[in-house]
Design an enzyme around this catalytic site. Structure first.
Site, PDB file in Angstrom:
ATOM      1  N   LYS A   1       0.843  -1.199   0.000  1.00  0.00           N
ATOM      2  CA  LYS A   1       0.000   0.000   0.000  1.00  0.00           C
ATOM      3  C   LYS A   1       0.878   1.249   0.000  1.00  0.00           C
ATOM      4  O   LYS A   1       1.697   1.445   0.895  1.00  0.00           O
ATOM      5  CB  LYS A   1      -0.920  -0.008   1.230  1.00  0.00           C
ATOM      6  CG  LYS A   1      -1.745   1.280   1.405  1.00  0.00           C
ATOM      7  CD  LYS A   1      -2.717   1.183   2.584  1.00  0.00           C
ATOM      8  CE  LYS A   1      -3.392   2.522   2.877  1.00  0.00           C
ATOM      9  NZ  LYS A   1      -4.316   2.459   4.044  1.00  0.00           N
TER      10      LYS A   1
ATOM     11  N   ASP B   1      -2.734  10.071   3.890  1.00  0.00           N
ATOM     12  CA  ASP B   1      -4.143   9.690   4.009  1.00  0.00           C
ATOM     13  C   ASP B   1      -4.880  10.683   4.906  1.00  0.00           C
ATOM     14  O   ASP B   1      -4.802  10.604   6.131  1.00  0.00           O
ATOM     15  CB  ASP B   1      -4.246   8.267   4.582  1.00  0.00           C
ATOM     16  CG  ASP B   1      -5.695   7.793   4.679  1.00  0.00           C
ATOM     17  OD1 ASP B   1      -6.581   8.454   4.103  1.00  0.00           O
ATOM     18  OD2 ASP B   1      -5.926   6.743   5.324  1.00  0.00           O
TER      19      ASP B   1
ATOM     20  N   LYS C   1     -10.526  12.495   8.158  1.00  0.00           N
ATOM     21  CA  LYS C   1     -10.116  12.065   9.501  1.00  0.00           C
ATOM     22  C   LYS C   1     -10.148  13.259  10.449  1.00  0.00           C
ATOM     23  O   LYS C   1     -10.029  14.402  10.009  1.00  0.00           O
ATOM     24  CB  LYS C   1      -8.676  11.541   9.464  1.00  0.00           C
ATOM     25  CG  LYS C   1      -8.485  10.207   8.771  1.00  0.00           C
ATOM     26  CD  LYS C   1      -7.027   9.776   8.827  1.00  0.00           C
ATOM     27  CE  LYS C   1      -6.799   8.464   8.107  1.00  0.00           C
ATOM     28  NZ  LYS C   1      -7.495   7.328   8.717  1.00  0.00           N
TER      29      LYS C   1
ATOM     30  N   ASP D   1       1.412   6.097   5.726  1.00  0.00           N
ATOM     31  CA  ASP D   1       0.429   5.205   5.111  1.00  0.00           C
ATOM     32  C   ASP D   1       0.972   4.529   3.839  1.00  0.00           C
ATOM     33  O   ASP D   1       0.233   3.846   3.145  1.00  0.00           O
ATOM     34  CB  ASP D   1      -0.874   5.966   4.813  1.00  0.00           C
ATOM     35  CG  ASP D   1      -2.105   5.079   4.943  1.00  0.00           C
ATOM     36  OD1 ASP D   1      -2.004   4.003   5.571  1.00  0.00           O
ATOM     37  OD2 ASP D   1      -3.162   5.458   4.389  1.00  0.00           O
TER      38      ASP D   1
ATOM     39  N   ASP E   1     -12.310   6.919   3.525  1.00  0.00           N
ATOM     40  CA  ASP E   1     -11.142   6.639   4.358  1.00  0.00           C
ATOM     41  C   ASP E   1     -10.757   5.153   4.304  1.00  0.00           C
ATOM     42  O   ASP E   1      -9.718   4.766   4.827  1.00  0.00           O
ATOM     43  CB  ASP E   1     -11.424   7.073   5.805  1.00  0.00           C
ATOM     44  CG  ASP E   1     -10.159   7.271   6.620  1.00  0.00           C
ATOM     45  OD1 ASP E   1      -9.062   7.246   6.016  1.00  0.00           O
ATOM     46  OD2 ASP E   1     -10.264   7.441   7.842  1.00  0.00           O
TER      47      ASP E   1
ATOM     48  N   GLU F   1      -9.566   3.633   1.814  1.00  0.00           N
ATOM     49  CA  GLU F   1      -9.004   3.803   0.478  1.00  0.00           C
ATOM     50  C   GLU F   1      -7.931   2.766   0.129  1.00  0.00           C
ATOM     51  O   GLU F   1      -7.725   2.450  -1.033  1.00  0.00           O
ATOM     52  CB  GLU F   1      -8.418   5.215   0.343  1.00  0.00           C
ATOM     53  CG  GLU F   1      -6.990   5.413   0.893  1.00  0.00           C
ATOM     54  CD  GLU F   1      -6.841   5.169   2.401  1.00  0.00           C
ATOM     55  OE1 GLU F   1      -7.857   5.235   3.105  1.00  0.00           O
ATOM     56  OE2 GLU F   1      -5.721   4.902   2.845  1.00  0.00           O
TER      57      GLU F   1
ATOM     58  N   ARG G   1      -7.679  -0.514   0.574  1.00  0.00           N
ATOM     59  CA  ARG G   1      -8.182  -1.721  -0.087  1.00  0.00           C
ATOM     60  C   ARG G   1      -8.569  -1.444  -1.534  1.00  0.00           C
ATOM     61  O   ARG G   1      -8.494  -2.328  -2.378  1.00  0.00           O
ATOM     62  CB  ARG G   1      -9.351  -2.286   0.728  1.00  0.00           C
ATOM     63  CG  ARG G   1     -10.536  -1.380   0.809  1.00  0.00           C
ATOM     64  CD  ARG G   1     -11.474  -1.722   1.966  1.00  0.00           C
ATOM     65  NE  ARG G   1     -10.984  -1.221   3.248  1.00  0.00           N
ATOM     66  CZ  ARG G   1     -11.636  -1.345   4.393  1.00  0.00           C
ATOM     67  NH1 ARG G   1     -12.807  -1.965   4.438  1.00  0.00           N
ATOM     68  NH2 ARG G   1     -11.122  -0.857   5.514  1.00  0.00           N
TER      69      ARG G   1
HETATM   70  N1  BES Z   1      -4.515   4.253   6.850  1.00  0.00           N
HETATM   71  C1  BES Z   1      -5.675   3.989   7.610  1.00  0.00           C
HETATM   72  C2  BES Z   1      -5.440   2.971   8.706  1.00  0.00           C
HETATM   73  C3  BES Z   1      -4.529   3.393   9.819  1.00  0.00           C
HETATM   74  C4  BES Z   1      -5.034   4.006  10.940  1.00  0.00           C
HETATM   75  C5  BES Z   1      -3.183   3.144   9.758  1.00  0.00           C
HETATM   76  C6  BES Z   1      -4.197   4.387  11.960  1.00  0.00           C
HETATM   77  C7  BES Z   1      -2.335   3.527  10.789  1.00  0.00           C
HETATM   78  C8  BES Z   1      -2.841   4.145  11.883  1.00  0.00           C
HETATM   79  C9  BES Z   1      -6.779   3.459   6.718  1.00  0.00           C
HETATM   80  O1  BES Z   1      -6.796   3.954   5.431  1.00  0.00           O
HETATM   81  C10 BES Z   1      -8.074   3.829   7.347  1.00  0.00           C
HETATM   82  O2  BES Z   1      -8.353   4.990   7.397  1.00  0.00           O
HETATM   83  N2  BES Z   1      -8.831   2.847   7.803  1.00  0.00           N
HETATM   84  C11 BES Z   1     -10.075   3.078   8.412  1.00  0.00           C
HETATM   85  C12 BES Z   1     -11.093   2.236   7.711  1.00  0.00           C
HETATM   86  C13 BES Z   1     -12.502   2.523   8.100  1.00  0.00           C
HETATM   87  C14 BES Z   1     -12.890   3.905   7.638  1.00  0.00           C
HETATM   88  C15 BES Z   1     -13.413   1.503   7.471  1.00  0.00           C
HETATM   89  C16 BES Z   1      -9.992   2.683   9.873  1.00  0.00           C
HETATM   90  O3  BES Z   1      -9.439   1.621  10.180  1.00  0.00           O
HETATM   91  O4  BES Z   1     -10.429   3.455  10.718  1.00  0.00           O
HETATM   92 ZN    ZN Z   2      -4.974   4.617   4.681  1.00  0.00          ZN
HETATM   93 MN    MN Z   3      -7.845   5.763   5.270  1.00  0.00          MN
END
Ligand code: BES
Ligand code: ZN
Ligand code: MN
Length: 503
Positions: free
Chosen positions: A273, A278, A285, A296, A355, A357, A359
């Site tokens: 990834k 992000d 966020k 990220d 968010d 994104e 996947r």
């Molecule tokens: N990059 C984030 C995941 C992340 C969060 C990595 C904190 C490192 C530290 C990812 O893109 C994300 O935002 N995931 C969300 C998904 C949700 C919106 C379904 C999450 O896990 O909150």
């Molecule tokens: Zn992310």
């Molecule tokens: Mn995200």
């Protein structure tokens, strides 16, 4: 700065600035000679007072005041038979102690008490490799960009001094040197991944990441394809384009090829990834801690770091490394909830959360790897906050569609000393990703979210063996520990190398 590793018997010139002596609790409580009689006496006095008990990773530092040639001696606690993981940690503690007294060169005593059993059990090469990794990785942290740049402390020389009759044969020493060389390559590649991950988002755009991948390809004579936004559109990479469309910095699909085994039927597809920042996009966020989202792209860094090591080791394996790189931004042209996109695979995805994104870009990454002949797939991604809720910073979460591949991954991670914990991939989880508007939606409820996110990616594996590694909790630390610094850790570089090149 490069660290050189030499044997004390081959060495001329000034004495090293420190002596490192790993020591077990039994030895400390015994009466055998350690470094020098009065130093040994002081150390044992400290033990009697309960100050230094030779607990794993505990250090005791003395100024030698001319009692021996080296100005400092660094004792590091270590249990005997504690395994390679403990040796790595002891080496890390030693390196940090050396930094503490600004000793740029150090002599490491290879004592039978600590190393004997480990050499028997794991072999000379693995022990030397683990020590080298611990020594080098412990000192590689984030370098601030300042007006006056300071040089990072590094050990310029490590001198191995085996005890009498220990590691005495030329064969044994050659094996040790091979292990040291491999450890150096791995540590260098982890450092590369850390530096890449620590780059701020304004510097590391998707295009810049592609340039850096081109530098890597040039250095190791690898084939590389960099697919820009126009070619991505022609080819139908709707996932990558949707995530990248909100930013003025356009996305890139970066693909590198390493062919070290032309006759082999196996090609590893490593997909990392590469979200260079992000924000969450339109599903923005919260502000607190958002700066950490420069990391990220740690999955991309792990894949590039592993590829660097594999190429440097000239390993007999085939790799296709795929980095879908994009910046996830909110703007008037950003993708938005309710959008339906068509991925490269043809599967359509209803966006319900911008968010989620990672996947979406990884879907196109998986298809790109498969179309270039990958037969086994590993994706590495800072994918979910949910994996951090489940495992904290202590382990990488994993999902698979193939238990035998998962077994190989778990074995590799054990050799590397990088913890992985398998999460379930129950078919029921997929129900939550059903959409009324498309083949899939990109997010479901928050329950079981780490599994669901992984399984979304698995949907694009076309039935090939696949393992997903969620490094959201392990790739970026709030405080240093052992041989891992604050900030980027470079996690999974060593596991990927062990997996693809190990036995
Ligand atoms: N990059 C984030 C995941 C992340 C969060 C990595 C904190 C490192 C530290 C990812 O893109 C994300 O935002 N995931 C969300 C998904 C949700 C919106 C379904 C999450 O896990 O909150
Ligand atoms: Zn992310
Ligand atoms: Mn995200």
């Amino acid at each position: 700065m490069e660290t050189s590793f030499v044997w004390s018997s081959n060495r001329v010139g000034e004495a090293p600035e420190a002596v490192i002596r790993l020591i077990t609790e039994e030895e400390l409580k015994g009466s055998g000679a350690l470094v020098e009689p009065s130093i040994d006496k002081q150390l044992r006095r400290s033990c009697e007072k309960g100050l230094f008990m030779a607990k794993p990773g505990q250090t005791e530092v003395y100024s030698t005041l001319g009692l021996i040639e080296a100005p400092s001696v660094l004792f590091v606690g270590c249990s005997s038979g504690g395994g390679l993981g403990e040796l790595r940690l002891a080496a890390a503690a030693a390196a940090k102690a050396a930094r503490g007294v600004k000793a740029a060169s150090a002599e490491l005593v290879l004592c039978a008490s600590v190393f004997g059993e480990e050499l028997e059990r794991h072999g000379i090469e693995s022990v030397a490799q683990a020590m080298t990794e611990g020594l080098l990785l412990a000192l590689h942290d984030r370098q601030p960009l300042r007006r006056e740049e300071k040089e990072r402390f590094a050990l310029s020389e490590v001198v191995f001094r085996p005890e009498e009759g220990f590691l005495a044969s030329a064969d044994d020493r050659a094996a040790w040197d091979r292990g040291t060389a491999r450890g150096k390559v791995l540590a260098g590649s982890v450092a590369y991944a850390r530096d890449l991950t620590n780059l701020p988002g304004n510097d590391l755009t998707p295009e810049r990441l592609a340039f850096l991948a081109e530098d890597l390809a040039a250095a190791y004579e690898l084939d590389i394809e960099v697919i820009d936004e126009w070619t991505a559109a022609e080819q139908g990479m709707g996932g990558l384009l949707a995530v990248g469309q909100g930013s003025v910095n356009p996305p890139r699909m970066i693909i590198l090829h390493y062919k070290g085994a032309p006759d082999s039927q196996t090609t590893w597809g490593l997909i990392g990834k590469g979200i260079t920042f992000d924000t969450g996009g339109i599903s923005l966020k919260r502000g607190l801690g958002m700066e950490d989202m420069i990391s990220d792209m740690a999955g991309a860094a792990a894949v590039l770091g592993a590829l660097r090591a594999i190429a440097e080791l000239q390993a007999a394996v085939n790799i296709v490394a795929v980095i879908p790189a994009a910046e996830n931004m909110p703007s008037d042209r950003a993708f938005k909830p309710g959008d339906v996109i068509r991925t490269l695979s043809g599967y359509t995805v209803e966006i319900v959360n911008c968010d989620a994104e990672g996947r979406v870009v990884l879907a196109d990454g998986m298809t790109s790897a498969i179309r270039r002949g990958a037969t086994k797939l590993i994706d590495v991604a800072t994918l979910t906050g949910a994996v951090m809720s489940a495992l904290g910073f202590e382990a990488t979460g994993a999902i698979t569609n193939n238990d035998s591949l998962m077994t190989d991954v778990l074995r590799a991670s054990e050799r590397a000393g990088e913890r992985i914990w398998q999460l379930p991939a129950y078919p029921e989880y997929m129900k939550d990703l059903r959409s009324d508007a498309a083949d899939l939606k990109n997010s479901g409820s928050r329950y079981g979210a780490a599994s669901k996110a992984g399984m979304f990616i698995g949907h694009f594996a076309e039935g090939l063996p696949w393992v997903h590694l969620d490094i959201a909790g392990t790739s970026w630390l709030e405080a240093s520990r052992g041989y891992e610094p604050k900030g980027a850790t470079g996690v999974m570089v060593r596991t990927l190398v062990e997996l693809t090149t190990g036995e």
